[in-house]
Design a protein around this motif. Structure first.
Motif, PDB file in Angstrom:
ATOM      1  N   ALA A  37      80.511   9.838 157.683  1.00 41.52           N
ATOM      2  CA  ALA A  37      80.553   9.970 156.218  1.00 41.52           C
ATOM      3  C   ALA A  37      79.183  10.394 155.681  1.00 41.52           C
ATOM      4  CB  ALA A  37      80.989   8.661 155.583  1.00 41.52           C
TER       5      ALA A  37
ATOM      6  N   HIS B 276      55.815  21.117 143.995  1.00 42.72           N
ATOM      7  CA  HIS B 276      55.457  19.718 144.143  1.00 42.72           C
ATOM      8  C   HIS B 276      54.128  19.572 144.862  1.00 42.72           C
ATOM      9  CE1 HIS B 276      56.235  15.456 144.486  1.00 42.72           C
ATOM     10  NE2 HIS B 276      55.863  15.516 145.748  1.00 42.72           N
TER      11      HIS B 276
ATOM     12  N   ALA C 182      77.243  13.692 163.403  1.00 41.75           N
ATOM     13  CA  ALA C 182      77.250  12.244 163.567  1.00 41.75           C
ATOM     14  C   ALA C 182      76.894  11.872 164.995  1.00 41.75           C
ATOM     15  CB  ALA C 182      78.612  11.674 163.199  1.00 41.75           C
TER      16      ALA C 182
ATOM     17  N   LEU D 242      46.584  17.099 141.140  1.00 40.05           N
ATOM     18  CA  LEU D 242      46.351  15.696 140.809  1.00 40.05           C
ATOM     19  C   LEU D 242      45.237  15.092 141.662  1.00 40.05           C
ATOM     20  CD1 LEU D 242      49.922  14.189 140.307  1.00 40.05           C
ATOM     21  CD2 LEU D 242      48.063  14.188 138.635  1.00 40.05           C
TER      22      LEU D 242
ATOM     23  N   ARG E 107      41.553  13.494 140.634  1.00 41.08           N
ATOM     24  CA  ARG E 107      41.092  12.168 141.048  1.00 41.08           C
ATOM     25  C   ARG E 107      39.728  12.250 141.709  1.00 41.08           C
ATOM     26  NH1 ARG E 107      46.290  11.028 143.959  1.00 41.08           N
ATOM     27  NH2 ARG E 107      47.648  11.059 142.154  1.00 41.08           N
TER      28      ARG E 107
ATOM     29  N   GLN F  41      51.347  20.529 142.615  1.00 46.08           N
ATOM     30  CA  GLN F  41      51.104  19.453 141.651  1.00 46.08           C
ATOM     31  C   GLN F  41      50.257  18.337 142.274  1.00 46.08           C
ATOM     32  OE1 GLN F  41      54.514  17.291 140.449  1.00 46.08           O
ATOM     33  NE2 GLN F  41      53.705  16.745 138.464  1.00 46.08           N
ATOM     34  N   GLU F  42      50.640  17.984 143.496  1.00 48.08           N
ATOM     35  CA  GLU F  42      49.896  16.964 144.231  1.00 48.08           C
ATOM     36  C   GLU F  42      48.441  17.382 144.403  1.00 48.08           C
ATOM     37  OE1 GLU F  42      50.811  13.879 145.620  1.00 48.08           O
ATOM     38  OE2 GLU F  42      52.422  14.235 144.173  1.00 48.08           O
TER      39      GLU F  42
ATOM     40  N   ILE G   7      74.733   8.836 163.607  1.00 48.61           N
ATOM     41  CA  ILE G   7      74.878   8.389 162.219  1.00 48.61           C
ATOM     42  C   ILE G   7      76.354   8.357 161.856  1.00 48.61           C
ATOM     43  CG2 ILE G   7      72.651   9.220 161.362  1.00 48.61           C
ATOM     44  CD1 ILE G   7      74.187  11.693 160.307  1.00 48.61           C
TER      45      ILE G   7
ATOM     46  N   LYS H 156      78.238  13.855 153.688  1.00 50.59           N
ATOM     47  CA  LYS H 156      77.521  13.930 152.417  1.00 50.59           C
ATOM     48  C   LYS H 156      76.438  14.996 152.467  1.00 50.59           C
ATOM     49  CE  LYS H 156      78.479   9.440 150.542  1.00 50.59           C
ATOM     50  NZ  LYS H 156      78.184   8.022 150.630  1.00 50.59           N
TER      51      LYS H 156
END
Lengths: 114, 300
Positions: free
Chosen positions: A37, A81, A29, A88, A92, A84-85, A34, A41
């Motif tokens: 909490a 990912h 933090a 794709l 295109r 995949q990009e 930041i 997380k």
């Protein structure tokens, strides 16, 4: 979550070894300005993924399998990912598979040559 | 423990209803951001919490008692804004001495260090300070008093960029060392969101959202792509924001309650899915007239 990713990278490039203590939520933090909490997380996310483990009252530590888990995760998620990009985008631009393979091979040869 | 419990709080100023039946609670030792447009009712709400003014109807509890006329709430809370009034006869240094006598948790060392860091003159007077300096001095009082309930109402009014950053960092550091319940009101969500644990979003005197910041960041999703695909994907959903880009491209923001599958499918269709910045979402949620500033200039 950026905090989690950053700690993962620190583990990958060897700044934290297994069973070594990582930063506390308060240290994080303070480092990133930041809310504690939010930092907590990020840390808990890594505990859920078995990258860190909690020692009551002592803090969070790197698990033995941490490196492997992170590597696998990045392979399966990030790399998949990106691929995949790549596919794709090639569609295109109407680039044929052969051309795409050729580009990949060329790039790999370039990198391998270093 | 709940430090603040508000049940159906309503406030009327003459014929105008400024707060409409607000029900919410704030937990101990959290930093909550009270976010709303100008005139949303932020200051009125904070003043009721601090016990400065009385609600028209409903029940406000702070430390389990009615804040209005409560000595206990008064000594355990501080309300900081740019209108704080101090005795004009006292010099700034003397004001610090008096604050030290008043607030039980006062940290004199912190106060003096901040005072010197921001180059205040102990012999200066509060009513001769510039806008930014006034806010800075008030902020020092707010931090050093270490009240269990600390309320900052638009604390950065007039502060320059560097001072604002220093303030946020000082607030966070002192909070880490001495956790307390802090409410920070602002209309600049992007500037303070990293500091916050929870966000309380109010609009026209009503609560729009009250949730952890991390949830707010994932609350909405932006969809961009060919108009018909975007419309098809977002049909039957409330559109929070819509913007045409170029000839046949549409950008739409909707609530993100799509399944993982649906999102994957959309991605394969070539739709671009992006997270929505919480400050943008705030603007979308609080825009009165559908459309935007561009429509004002649009003569058709």
């Amino acid at each position: 979550m950026q905090i989690a990713e950053w700690i993962e990278s620190e583990i990958l490039n060897g700044h934290f070894h297994s069973d070594q203590k990582v930063y506390s939520q308060y240290q994080l933090a303070e480092m990133y300005t930041i809310n504690p909490a939010t930092a907590a997380k990020g840390l808990n996310l890594l505990v859920e993924e078995n990258i860190l483990y909690k020692k009551r009252g002592l803090g969070m530590f790197v698990t033995g399998e941490a490196r492997e888990i992170i590597l696998n995760k990045r392979k399966n998620q990030t790399l998949k990912h990106l691929v995949q990009e790549l596919v794709l985008e090639a569609r295109r631009l109407q680039i044929s598979n052969d051309d795409l393979f050729a580009m990949l091979r060329e790039k790999m040869a370039e990198e391998g040559g270093k | 423990m709940k430090v603040i419990e508000s049940k159906g709080i309503t406030k009327n100023y003459f014929r105008k209803q400024v707060l409409k039946e607000l029900t919410f609670s704030i937990e101990e030792n959290k930093i909550t951001g009270l976010i709303g447009r100008n005139g949303a009712g932020k200051t009125t709400l904070l003043k009721i919490i601090a016990g400065f003014i009385r609600e028209t109807s409903g029940k406000m509890n702070v430390f389990s008692e009615t804040p209005f006329n409560s000595l206990n709430v008064s000594v355990n809370s501080i309300f900081v804004d740019d209108q704080m009034s101090f005795p004009p006869a006292l010099q700034l240094g003397e004001l610090l001495n008096e604050a030290a006598r008043f607030y039980p948790n006062w940290d004199d060392q912190l106060a003096r260090k901040l005072f010197n860091y921001f180059s205040f003159d102990a012999k200066g007077y509060h009513n001769r300070l510039s806008k930014g300096k006034t806010s800075t001095f008030n902020m020092i009082i707010g931090l050093a008093s270490r009240c269990p309930l600390t309320i900052f109402d638009e604390p950065t009014t007039g502060m320059d960029e560097a001072v604002r950053k220093d303030f946020y960092r000082a607030l966070l550091k002192d909070y880490i060392d001495y956790p307390r319940t802090i409410i920070l009101s602002s209309h600049h969500l992007d500037e303070i969101e990293d500091l916050l644990e929870d966000v309380l979003l109010i609009h026209n005197g009503m609560i729009l959202l009250h949730m952890p910041v991390s949830d707010l960041k994932e609350w909405a999703i932006g969809v961009k792509g060919a108009s018909e695909d975007v419309l098809d994907f977002t049909k039957e959903r409330e559109v929070l924001y819509k913007n045409s880009v170029g000839m046949n491209t549409l950008y739409v923001v909707v609530k993100n309650d799509f399944s993982e599958e649906a999102l994957n499918k959309a991605h394969q269709l070539g739709l671009e899915l992006t997270p929505v910045r919480s400050s943008d979402l705030f603007v979308y949620l609080t825009t009165e007239t559908k459309g935007g500033i561009d429509d004002v200039f649009n003569n058709n």
